[in-house]
Design a protein around this motif. Structure first.
Motif, PDB file in Angstrom:
ATOM      1  N   THR A  15       0.832  -1.197   0.000  1.00  0.00           N
ATOM      2  CA  THR A  15       0.000   0.000   0.000  1.00  0.00           C
ATOM      3  C   THR A  15       0.866   1.245   0.000  1.00  0.00           C
ATOM      4  OG1 THR A  15      -0.131   0.024   2.413  1.00  0.00           O
ATOM      5  CG2 THR A  15      -1.887  -1.120   1.248  1.00  0.00           C
ATOM      6  N   GLY A  16       0.286   2.314  -0.489  1.00  0.00           N
ATOM      7  CA  GLY A  16       0.928   3.620  -0.463  1.00  0.00           C
ATOM      8  C   GLY A  16       1.716   3.935  -1.717  1.00  0.00           C
ATOM      9  N   SER A  17       2.046   5.216  -1.845  1.00  0.00           N
ATOM     10  CA  SER A  17       2.836   5.682  -2.970  1.00  0.00           C
ATOM     11  C   SER A  17       3.682   6.843  -2.477  1.00  0.00           C
ATOM     12  CB  SER A  17       1.923   6.107  -4.130  1.00  0.00           C
ATOM     13  OG  SER A  17       1.164   7.233  -3.768  1.00  0.00           O
ATOM     14  N   PRO A  18       4.708   7.280  -3.136  1.00  0.00           N
ATOM     15  CA  PRO A  18       5.144   6.784  -4.440  1.00  0.00           C
ATOM     16  C   PRO A  18       5.906   5.467  -4.302  1.00  0.00           C
ATOM     17  CG  PRO A  18       6.620   8.514  -3.733  1.00  0.00           C
ATOM     18  CD  PRO A  18       5.544   8.403  -2.681  1.00  0.00           C
ATOM     19  N   ARG A  19       5.647   4.574  -5.218  1.00  0.00           N
ATOM     20  CA  ARG A  19       6.295   3.267  -5.231  1.00  0.00           C
ATOM     21  C   ARG A  19       6.217   2.722  -6.646  1.00  0.00           C
ATOM     22  NH1 ARG A  19       5.174  -0.662  -0.338  1.00  0.00           N
ATOM     23  NH2 ARG A  19       5.478   1.351   0.574  1.00  0.00           N
ATOM     24  N   VAL A  20       7.311   2.116  -7.123  1.00  0.00           N
ATOM     25  CA  VAL A  20       7.347   1.558  -8.476  1.00  0.00           C
ATOM     26  C   VAL A  20       7.782   0.096  -8.379  1.00  0.00           C
ATOM     27  CG1 VAL A  20       8.358   1.696 -10.776  1.00  0.00           C
ATOM     28  CG2 VAL A  20       7.908   3.803  -9.497  1.00  0.00           C
ATOM     29  N   LEU A  21       6.968  -0.791  -8.942  1.00  0.00           N
ATOM     30  CA  LEU A  21       7.292  -2.209  -9.055  1.00  0.00           C
ATOM     31  C   LEU A  21       7.531  -2.448 -10.542  1.00  0.00           C
ATOM     32  CD1 LEU A  21       4.366  -3.456  -6.825  1.00  0.00           C
ATOM     33  CD2 LEU A  21       6.710  -3.032  -6.118  1.00  0.00           C
ATOM     34  N   GLN A  22       8.739  -2.906 -10.894  1.00  0.00           N
ATOM     35  CA  GLN A  22       9.063  -2.954 -12.318  1.00  0.00           C
ATOM     36  C   GLN A  22      10.013  -4.085 -12.683  1.00  0.00           C
ATOM     37  OE1 GLN A  22      10.944   0.720 -13.345  1.00  0.00           O
ATOM     38  NE2 GLN A  22      12.645   0.460 -11.930  1.00  0.00           N
ATOM     39  N   ASP A  23      10.067  -4.316 -13.999  1.00  0.00           N
ATOM     40  CA  ASP A  23      11.035  -5.218 -14.621  1.00  0.00           C
ATOM     41  C   ASP A  23      10.971  -6.645 -14.078  1.00  0.00           C
ATOM     42  OD1 ASP A  23      11.952  -3.062 -16.160  1.00  0.00           O
ATOM     43  OD2 ASP A  23      13.354  -2.457 -14.596  1.00  0.00           O
ATOM     44  N   ALA A  24       9.851  -7.313 -14.335  1.00  0.00           N
ATOM     45  CA  ALA A  24       9.700  -8.698 -13.897  1.00  0.00           C
ATOM     46  C   ALA A  24       8.909  -9.492 -14.935  1.00  0.00           C
ATOM     47  CB  ALA A  24       8.990  -8.768 -12.552  1.00  0.00           C
ATOM     48  N   GLU A  25       9.237 -10.779 -15.019  1.00  0.00           N
ATOM     49  CA  GLU A  25       8.550 -11.698 -15.910  1.00  0.00           C
ATOM     50  C   GLU A  25       8.140 -12.923 -15.102  1.00  0.00           C
ATOM     51  OE1 GLU A  25       9.813 -14.426 -19.681  1.00  0.00           O
ATOM     52  OE2 GLU A  25      10.465 -12.330 -19.688  1.00  0.00           O
ATOM     53  N   PHE A  26       6.849 -13.267 -15.179  1.00  0.00           N
ATOM     54  CA  PHE A  26       6.303 -14.408 -14.451  1.00  0.00           C
ATOM     55  C   PHE A  26       5.747 -15.397 -15.469  1.00  0.00           C
ATOM     56  CE2 PHE A  26       5.977 -10.686 -11.759  1.00  0.00           C
ATOM     57  CZ  PHE A  26       6.475 -11.138 -10.545  1.00  0.00           C
ATOM     58  N   ASP A  27       6.264 -16.623 -15.440  1.00  0.00           N
ATOM     59  CA  ASP A  27       5.843 -17.646 -16.385  1.00  0.00           C
ATOM     60  C   ASP A  27       5.268 -18.830 -15.616  1.00  0.00           C
ATOM     61  OD1 ASP A  27       5.520 -18.900 -18.865  1.00  0.00           O
ATOM     62  OD2 ASP A  27       7.480 -19.858 -18.733  1.00  0.00           O
ATOM     63  N   GLU A  28       3.968 -19.094 -15.795  1.00  0.00           N
ATOM     64  CA  GLU A  28       3.263 -20.194 -15.141  1.00  0.00           C
ATOM     65  C   GLU A  28       3.401 -20.148 -13.622  1.00  0.00           C
ATOM     66  OE1 GLU A  28       3.592 -24.078 -16.975  1.00  0.00           O
ATOM     67  OE2 GLU A  28       4.355 -23.147 -18.811  1.00  0.00           O
ATOM     68  N   CYS A  29       3.266 -18.960 -13.045  1.00  0.00           N
ATOM     69  CA  CYS A  29       3.375 -18.786 -11.594  1.00  0.00           C
ATOM     70  C   CYS A  29       1.998 -18.778 -10.946  1.00  0.00           C
ATOM     71  CB  CYS A  29       4.104 -17.488 -11.270  1.00  0.00           C
ATOM     72  SG  CYS A  29       5.861 -17.534 -11.686  1.00  0.00           S
ATOM     73  N   GLN A  30       1.982 -19.089  -9.660  1.00  0.00           N
ATOM     74  CA  GLN A  30       0.767 -19.083  -8.853  1.00  0.00           C
ATOM     75  C   GLN A  30       0.887 -17.959  -7.826  1.00  0.00           C
ATOM     76  OE1 GLN A  30      -2.172 -21.032  -8.490  1.00  0.00           O
ATOM     77  NE2 GLN A  30      -2.664 -19.599  -6.856  1.00  0.00           N
ATOM     78  N   PHE A  31      -0.071 -17.019  -7.846  1.00  0.00           N
ATOM     79  CA  PHE A  31      -0.124 -15.951  -6.856  1.00  0.00           C
ATOM     80  C   PHE A  31      -1.198 -16.318  -5.841  1.00  0.00           C
ATOM     81  CE2 PHE A  31       1.575 -14.085 -10.674  1.00  0.00           C
ATOM     82  CZ  PHE A  31       2.595 -13.264 -10.216  1.00  0.00           C
ATOM     83  N   ASP A  32      -0.815 -16.411  -4.558  1.00  0.00           N
ATOM     84  CA  ASP A  32      -1.776 -16.823  -3.540  1.00  0.00           C
ATOM     85  C   ASP A  32      -2.826 -15.765  -3.245  1.00  0.00           C
ATOM     86  OD1 ASP A  32      -0.675 -19.313  -3.293  1.00  0.00           O
ATOM     87  OD2 ASP A  32       0.553 -18.806  -1.555  1.00  0.00           O
ATOM     88  N   GLY A  33      -2.591 -14.545  -3.637  1.00  0.00           N
ATOM     89  CA  GLY A  33      -3.558 -13.467  -3.417  1.00  0.00           C
ATOM     90  C   GLY A  33      -2.871 -12.256  -2.820  1.00  0.00           C
ATOM     91  N   GLY A  34      -3.663 -11.218  -2.603  1.00  0.00           N
ATOM     92  CA  GLY A  34      -3.126 -10.004  -2.007  1.00  0.00           C
ATOM     93  C   GLY A  34      -3.658  -8.772  -2.691  1.00  0.00           C
ATOM     94  N   GLY A  35      -2.905  -7.683  -2.564  1.00  0.00           N
ATOM     95  CA  GLY A  35      -3.379  -6.456  -3.165  1.00  0.00           C
ATOM     96  C   GLY A  35      -2.301  -5.406  -3.316  1.00  0.00           C
TER      97      GLY A  35
END
Length: 106
Positions: A15-35
């Motif tokens: 949560t919150g900003s300023p924040r940058v999430l960048q430069d990632a590749e996900f192949d056949e991954c499982q995300f358990d959840g979140g936000g």
């Protein structure tokens, strides 16, 4: 660029900003959840950019007030639904079917 293949990503809440999430590749991954969420920055300072998701699965995910730049989703299923609220996209393309919940809201 960080690359993840066939991994399980545990529940995450950012949560919150300023924040940058960048430069990632996900192949056949499982995300358990979140936000990812920010509620008080009218400039959309919580940014996800240069990300590729290919054939991934997700639990309940909520995205609120996120700016997406150069994000490609190439096949995504969600067993609990994906909620997009007040998000901004620089472009949008669907290369494959995106789960029922996503498809109806995009």
């Amino acid at each position: 660029m960080a690359t993840f293949s066939k991994e399980t990503i545990g529940y995450r809440k950012i949560t919150g900003s300023p924040r940058v999430l960048q430069d990632a590749e996900f192949d056949e991954c499982q995300f358990d959840g979140g936000g990812l969420a920010q509620f008080d920055d009218p400039s959309y300072g919580l940014v996800v950019k240069n990300v590729l998701l290919r054939k991934c699965r997700a639990g309940a995910v909520e995205l609120h007030g996120v700016r997406f730049e150069n994000v490609t989703v190439d096949g995504m299923t969600s067993r609990a639904g994906l909620q997009l609220r007040s998000c901004v996209f620089d472009r949008r393309s669907e290369e494959r079917r995106v789960g029922k919940e996503c498809r109806s809201r995009w």
